[in-house]
Motif scaffolding. Structure first.
Motif, short mmCIF file in Angstrom:
data_model
loop_
_atom_site.label_atom_id
_atom_site.label_comp_id
_atom_site.label_asym_id
_atom_site.label_seq_id
_atom_site.Cartn_x
_atom_site.Cartn_y
_atom_site.Cartn_z
N SER A 1 0.64 -1.16 0.03
CA SER A 1 -0.13 -0.11 -0.01
C SER A 1 0.95 1.39 -0.07
O SER A 1 0.45 2.22 -0.87
CB SER A 1 -0.91 -0.05 1.17
OG SER A 1 -1.60 -1.15 1.22
N ALA A 2 1.87 1.12 0.77
CA ALA A 2 2.89 2.34 0.81
C ALA A 2 3.40 2.51 -0.70
O ALA A 2 3.73 3.77 -0.85
CB ALA A 2 3.91 2.14 1.52
N LEU A 3 3.90 1.53 -1.41
CA LEU A 3 4.38 1.62 -2.63
C LEU A 3 3.48 2.22 -3.39
O LEU A 3 3.90 2.92 -4.36
CB LEU A 3 4.80 0.07 -3.05
CG LEU A 3 5.11 -0.13 -4.49
CD1 LEU A 3 6.77 0.59 -4.76
CD2 LEU A 3 5.16 -1.54 -4.88
N PHE A 4 2.20 1.98 -3.49
CA PHE A 4 1.12 2.27 -4.31
C PHE A 4 1.13 3.92 -4.12
O PHE A 4 0.93 4.57 -5.07
CB PHE A 4 -0.25 1.81 -3.92
CG PHE A 4 -0.39 0.33 -4.57
CD1 PHE A 4 0.49 -0.40 -5.65
CD2 PHE A 4 -1.64 -0.32 -4.24
CE1 PHE A 4 0.11 -1.58 -6.09
CE2 PHE A 4 -1.91 -1.79 -4.69
CZ PHE A 4 -0.93 -2.27 -5.65
N LEU A 5 1.20 4.28 -2.91
CA LEU A 5 0.95 5.75 -2.39
C LEU A 5 2.15 6.25 -2.87
O LEU A 5 1.93 7.62 -3.40
CB LEU A 5 0.62 6.15 -1.10
CG LEU A 5 -0.81 5.42 -0.53
CD1 LEU A 5 -0.73 5.43 0.81
CD2 LEU A 5 -1.78 6.16 -1.10
N SER A 6 3.25 5.90 -2.73
CA SER A 6 4.50 6.58 -3.11
C SER A 6 4.40 6.66 -4.68
O SER A 6 4.98 7.81 -5.43
CB SER A 6 5.62 5.86 -2.69
OG SER A 6 6.12 4.69 -3.37
N LYS A 7 4.31 5.74 -5.49
CA LYS A 7 4.16 5.82 -7.09
C LYS A 7 3.23 6.84 -7.69
O LYS A 7 3.19 7.23 -8.52
CB LYS A 7 3.68 4.42 -7.63
CG LYS A 7 4.80 3.45 -7.22
CD LYS A 7 5.93 3.68 -8.11
CE LYS A 7 7.24 2.69 -7.70
NZ LYS A 7 8.49 3.04 -8.55
N CYS A 8 2.08 7.02 -6.73
CA CYS A 8 0.86 8.09 -7.22
C CYS A 8 1.45 9.52 -6.35
O CYS A 8 0.73 10.45 -6.52
CB CYS A 8 -0.27 7.67 -6.54
SG CYS A 8 -0.83 6.29 -7.41
N ASN A 9 2.43 9.74 -5.88
CA ASN A 9 3.10 10.92 -5.14
C ASN A 9 2.06 11.37 -4.25
O ASN A 9 1.67 12.57 -4.15
CB ASN A 9 3.16 11.95 -6.41
CG ASN A 9 4.27 11.79 -7.34
OD1 ASN A 9 5.36 10.99 -7.04
ND2 ASN A 9 3.90 11.79 -8.54
N GLU A 10 1.46 10.28 -3.54
CA GLU A 10 0.68 10.54 -2.29
C GLU A 10 1.41 10.39 -1.11
O GLU A 10 2.37 9.42 -1.26
CB GLU A 10 -0.70 9.57 -2.13
CG GLU A 10 -1.55 10.02 -3.19
CD GLU A 10 -2.14 11.18 -3.27
OE1 GLU A 10 -2.41 11.79 -2.11
OE2 GLU A 10 -2.33 11.60 -4.40
N THR A 11 1.47 10.99 -0.06
CA THR A 11 2.34 10.72 1.19
C THR A 11 1.93 9.33 1.91
O THR A 11 0.49 9.03 1.99
CB THR A 11 1.88 11.90 2.16
OG1 THR A 11 2.97 11.46 3.32
CG2 THR A 11 0.61 12.11 2.74
N ALA A 12 2.61 8.43 2.09
CA ALA A 12 2.57 7.46 2.72
C ALA A 12 2.89 7.51 4.26
O ALA A 12 2.81 6.64 4.97
CB ALA A 12 3.33 6.41 2.31
N ASP A 13 3.33 8.91 4.67
CA ASP A 13 3.80 8.75 6.09
C ASP A 13 2.55 8.54 7.14
O ASP A 13 3.11 7.73 8.32
CB ASP A 13 4.27 10.23 6.27
CG ASP A 13 5.60 10.39 5.78
OD1 ASP A 13 6.11 9.68 5.06
OD2 ASP A 13 5.87 11.80 5.53
N ASP A 14 1.55 8.86 6.86
CA ASP A 14 0.35 8.44 7.85
C ASP A 14 0.26 7.08 8.16
O ASP A 14 0.10 6.55 9.25
CB ASP A 14 -1.05 9.33 7.57
CG ASP A 14 -0.81 10.85 7.54
OD1 ASP A 14 -0.08 11.29 8.29
OD2 ASP A 14 -1.88 11.43 7.03
N ALA A 15 0.16 6.32 7.07
CA ALA A 15 -0.20 4.91 7.16
C ALA A 15 1.31 4.41 7.71
O ALA A 15 1.23 3.39 8.54
CB ALA A 15 -0.36 4.50 5.91
N GLU A 16 2.41 4.73 7.34
CA GLU A 16 3.71 4.04 7.82
C GLU A 16 3.86 4.38 9.32
O GLU A 16 4.30 3.66 10.14
CB GLU A 16 4.62 4.77 7.07
CG GLU A 16 6.16 4.03 7.41
CD GLU A 16 7.20 4.48 6.59
OE1 GLU A 16 8.30 3.95 6.34
OE2 GLU A 16 7.19 5.67 5.84
#
Length: 124
Positions: A29-44
Motif C-alpha cells: 500500500s505504501a508503494l502504491f501511494l508513493s508511486k502516485c505521489n501521495e504521502t504514505a507517512d500517515d499509514a507508515e
C-alpha cells in the motif's frame, strides 16, 4: 479511514512485494501511494506505532526507553523521516491518554522523549 482493496495474481503480488522491499517501504500500500505521489507517512507512522506498542509491552516495567530503540537500527532507518516524526507524536498522544500502560517520564536535552512501562498495579 477508507480502505482500498486490490486483488492481484500471485505473480503480481510477488513482483510488487520485491518492489516494495527494494524501495524500503513497509507495505505494498505504501508503494502504491508513493508511486502516485501521495504521502504514505500517515499509514507508515500508524504501523510504526502499532509495532512500537507491541515491542514496548516486552520491556521490563520501570525500564526507560525511546521509541527508536525498540527497533533495530537498520529497521528504524528504513522508515521515512516524516513517518518517524509522526509516529513519535502519535505514540506520545496515546501514552498521554493513559490507555496503554506506558507513560512519558522525561525529555532529553536533544528533545527525545523517554517512556517507561508501568507496573501492572500502578495507575497511569
Amino acid at each position: 479511514m477508507p480502505v482500498i482493496r486490490t486483488v492481484v495474481s500471485d505473480e503480481t503480488y510477488a513482483s510488487l512485494s520485491r518492489k516494495q522491499r527494494k524501495a524500503g517501504l513497509l507495505s505494498i500500500s505504501a508503494l502504491f501511494l508513493s508511486k502516485c505521489n501521495e504521502t504514505a507517512d500517515d499509514a507508515e507512522a500508524d504501523k510504526i506505532v502499532r509495532r512500537a506498542f507491541k515491542l514496548a509491552a516486552c520491556k521490563p516495567p520501570g525500564e526507560e526507553f525511546r521509541v527508536q530503540v525498540l527497533f533495530p537500527p537498520a529497521t528504524w532507518e528504513e522508515f521515512s523521516k516524516g513517518a518517524r516524526l509522526r509516529s513519535g507524536r502519535i505514540f506520545k498522544a496515546e501514552t498521554n491518554a493513559g490507555q496503554r500502560g506506558i507513560r512519558a517520564v522525561r525529555t532529553s536535552g536533544s528533545n527525545h522523549q523517554f517512556y517507561i512501562r508501568s507496573n501492572a498495579h500502578e495507575q497511569d
